[in-house]
Design a protein around this motif. Structure first.
Motif, mmCIF file in Angstrom:
data_model
loop_
_atom_site.group_PDB
_atom_site.id
_atom_site.type_symbol
_atom_site.label_atom_id
_atom_site.label_comp_id
_atom_site.label_asym_id
_atom_site.label_seq_id
_atom_site.Cartn_x
_atom_site.Cartn_y
_atom_site.Cartn_z
ATOM 1 N N TYR A 19 0.826 -1.207 0.000
ATOM 2 C CA TYR A 19 0.000 0.000 0.000
ATOM 3 C C TYR A 19 0.863 1.261 0.000
ATOM 4 O O TYR A 19 0.629 2.187 -0.791
ATOM 5 N N CYS A 20 1.866 1.311 0.866
ATOM 6 C CA CYS A 20 2.713 2.507 0.962
ATOM 7 C C CYS A 20 3.493 2.745 -0.320
ATOM 8 O O CYS A 20 3.618 3.887 -0.776
ATOM 9 N N HIS A 21 4.045 1.678 -0.899
ATOM 10 C CA HIS A 21 4.789 1.829 -2.157
ATOM 11 C C HIS A 21 3.864 2.253 -3.297
ATOM 12 O O HIS A 21 4.253 3.058 -4.144
ATOM 13 N N ALA A 22 2.650 1.730 -3.320
ATOM 14 C CA ALA A 22 1.690 2.114 -4.364
ATOM 15 C C ALA A 22 1.288 3.577 -4.202
ATOM 16 O O ALA A 22 1.122 4.296 -5.190
ATOM 17 N N LYS A 23 1.150 4.007 -2.974
ATOM 18 C CA LYS A 23 0.774 5.394 -2.702
ATOM 19 C C LYS A 23 1.861 6.363 -3.183
ATOM 20 O O LYS A 23 1.570 7.454 -3.668
ATOM 21 N N LYS A 24 3.132 5.917 -3.065
ATOM 22 C CA LYS A 24 4.261 6.751 -3.506
ATOM 23 C C LYS A 24 4.647 6.476 -4.956
ATOM 24 O O LYS A 24 5.649 6.982 -5.441
ATOM 25 N N ASN A 25 3.846 5.659 -5.644
ATOM 26 C CA ASN A 25 4.025 5.335 -7.065
ATOM 27 C C ASN A 25 5.356 4.642 -7.351
ATOM 28 O O ASN A 25 5.994 4.894 -8.363
ATOM 29 N N ARG A 26 5.770 3.763 -6.454
ATOM 30 C CA ARG A 26 6.988 2.969 -6.637
ATOM 31 C C ARG A 26 6.575 1.590 -7.152
ATOM 32 O O ARG A 26 6.498 0.618 -6.402
ATOM 33 N N ILE A 27 6.318 1.510 -8.438
ATOM 34 C CA ILE A 27 5.743 0.313 -9.045
ATOM 35 C C ILE A 27 6.665 -0.905 -8.917
ATOM 36 O O ILE A 27 6.206 -2.022 -8.668
ATOM 37 N N GLY A 28 7.960 -0.706 -9.068
ATOM 38 C CA GLY A 28 8.908 -1.814 -8.948
ATOM 39 C C GLY A 28 8.876 -2.443 -7.571
ATOM 40 O O GLY A 28 8.889 -3.670 -7.428
ATOM 41 N N LEU A 29 8.834 -1.606 -6.540
ATOM 42 C CA LEU A 29 8.767 -2.121 -5.174
ATOM 43 C C LEU A 29 7.410 -2.759 -4.878
ATOM 44 O O LEU A 29 7.329 -3.741 -4.121
ATOM 45 N N VAL A 30 6.354 -2.227 -5.487
ATOM 46 C CA VAL A 30 5.022 -2.831 -5.327
ATOM 47 C C VAL A 30 5.041 -4.247 -5.872
ATOM 48 O O VAL A 30 4.606 -5.196 -5.202
ATOM 49 N N ARG A 31 5.561 -4.417 -7.069
ATOM 50 C CA ARG A 31 5.594 -5.746 -7.691
ATOM 51 C C ARG A 31 6.494 -6.708 -6.920
ATOM 52 O O ARG A 31 6.180 -7.894 -6.784
ATOM 53 N N HIS A 32 7.610 -6.187 -6.414
ATOM 54 C CA HIS A 32 8.514 -7.025 -5.618
ATOM 55 C C HIS A 32 7.799 -7.546 -4.364
ATOM 56 O O HIS A 32 7.861 -8.741 -4.046
#
Length: 114
Positions: free
Chosen positions: A27-40
């Motif tokens: 959720y936090c990574h998606a909120k900050k638009n860090r797509i690579g970390l979201v997928r990881h």
């Protein structure tokens, strides 16, 4: 990685915390638009044994329909079967085709289940 031999030895609080933390990171990574970390984090969650154990527990113990037989006509799972199912579970995002069977209702009629 958690280690245990039997279903009753599983530390459910630790597992729920692990899954919650990963979901929160997603959720936090998606909120900050860090797509690579979201997928990881999503891949880590899907491949984790903790998530599989929690999924099997929610379906076989916590679910309201836990005593209703499925299409394989198995109504209840014992602890050994739950553990075996969790270890065998593969979450690859691909769904199998729907199998439809008819099960008897209490009034004698049949209803479809798929």
């Amino acid at each position: 990685m958690i280690r245990f031999k039997e279903w009753k030895e599983i530390p459910w609080n630790d597992i729920q915390l692990f899954v919650y933390d990963l979901q929160n990171k997603i959720y936090c990574h998606a909120k900050k638009n860090r797509i690579g970390l979201v997928r990881h984090c999503q891949n880590k969650l899907v491949k984790s044994m903790e998530a599989k154990l929690l999924a099997v527990r929610s379906v076989s113990q916590d679910n309201r329909g836990k005593v209703t037989a499925g299409i394989d006509k198995i109504a209840k799972l014992n602890p050994e079967q739950r553990l075996k199912l969790a270890r065998k579970l593969v979450l690859d995002g691909k769904a199998s085709k729907i199998r439809r069977v008819f099960i008897p209702k209490s009034n004698g009629k049949l209803r479809s289940l798929g």
